[in-house]
Design a protein around this motif. Structure first.
Motif, PDB file in Angstrom:
ATOM      1  N   LYS A   6       0.833  -1.201   0.000  1.00  0.00           N
ATOM      2  CA  LYS A   6       0.000   0.000   0.000  1.00  0.00           C
ATOM      3  C   LYS A   6       0.868   1.252   0.000  1.00  0.00           C
ATOM      4  N   SER A   8       0.513   5.228   0.872  1.00  0.00           N
ATOM      5  CA  SER A   8      -0.274   6.302   1.477  1.00  0.00           C
ATOM      6  C   SER A   8       0.173   7.622   0.871  1.00  0.00           C
ATOM      7  N   GLN A  36      -3.923   4.635  -0.473  1.00  0.00           N
ATOM      8  CA  GLN A  36      -4.671   5.305   0.581  1.00  0.00           C
ATOM      9  C   GLN A  36      -4.410   6.797   0.373  1.00  0.00           C
ATOM     10  N   ALA A  84      -1.518   7.413   8.074  1.00  0.00           N
ATOM     11  CA  ALA A  84      -0.918   6.631   6.989  1.00  0.00           C
ATOM     12  C   ALA A  84      -0.747   5.172   7.397  1.00  0.00           C
ATOM     13  N   GLU A  85      -1.219   4.279   6.547  1.00  0.00           N
ATOM     14  CA  GLU A  85      -1.140   2.839   6.775  1.00  0.00           C
ATOM     15  C   GLU A  85      -0.222   2.136   5.782  1.00  0.00           C
ATOM     16  N   GLY A  86       0.248   2.852   4.788  1.00  0.00           N
ATOM     17  CA  GLY A  86       0.997   2.227   3.704  1.00  0.00           C
ATOM     18  C   GLY A  86       2.430   1.883   4.045  1.00  0.00           C
ATOM     19  N   LEU A  89       5.156   6.016   1.403  1.00  0.00           N
ATOM     20  CA  LEU A  89       4.508   7.291   1.675  1.00  0.00           C
ATOM     21  C   LEU A  89       4.882   8.291   0.585  1.00  0.00           C
TER      22      LEU A  89
END
Length: 117
Positions: A6, A8, A36, A84-86, A89
């Motif tokens: 992922k 973010s 995200q 932020a979860e990724g 970034l």
């Protein structure tokens, strides 16, 4: 390239009612899909927050965060980091829009660098 990681993307938003939709849509139309998108609205005092909320309702991967008061762009970017979860970034400005392979190009470059280690 690892497409499952992922990314973010933090977007500080201030008085961007006219530009934020184009910005988010350019990210949504990217070839890399595990995104995200974090919109951090910095108390614009105009219709910007409504546009951000609409985008968050429209897209499952868009989060709308509101500052408690106007803090400026640096604080606003850092506030977005809290959500932020990724694995990766990125930052994009609210008046920017990106080409369709923007995120994929960045992830590929980072993945290639990691593979060299």
């Amino acid at each position: 390239m690892e497409a499952n990681k992922k990314v973010s993307i933090v977007i500080p938003v201030y008085k961007a009612a006219d530009t934020i939709t184009r910005c988010v849509e350019s990210l949504e139309n990217n070839t890399y899909k595990n995104l995200q998108i974090i919109l951090v609205e910095d108390c614009s005092g105009d219709q910007t927050i409504g546009v951000c909320r609409k985008l968050a309702d429209m897209y499952d991967n868009v989060l709308c965060v509101e500052n408690d008061q106007n803090h400026g762009v640096s604080y606003t970017r850092n506030h977005g980091l809290d959500y932020a979860e990724g694995t990766y970034l990125m930052f994009v400005d609210s008046d920017d829009y990106v080409v369709e392979d923007y995120v994929e190009t960045m992830v590929t470059a980072v993945s290639d660098t990691e593979d060299e280690k």
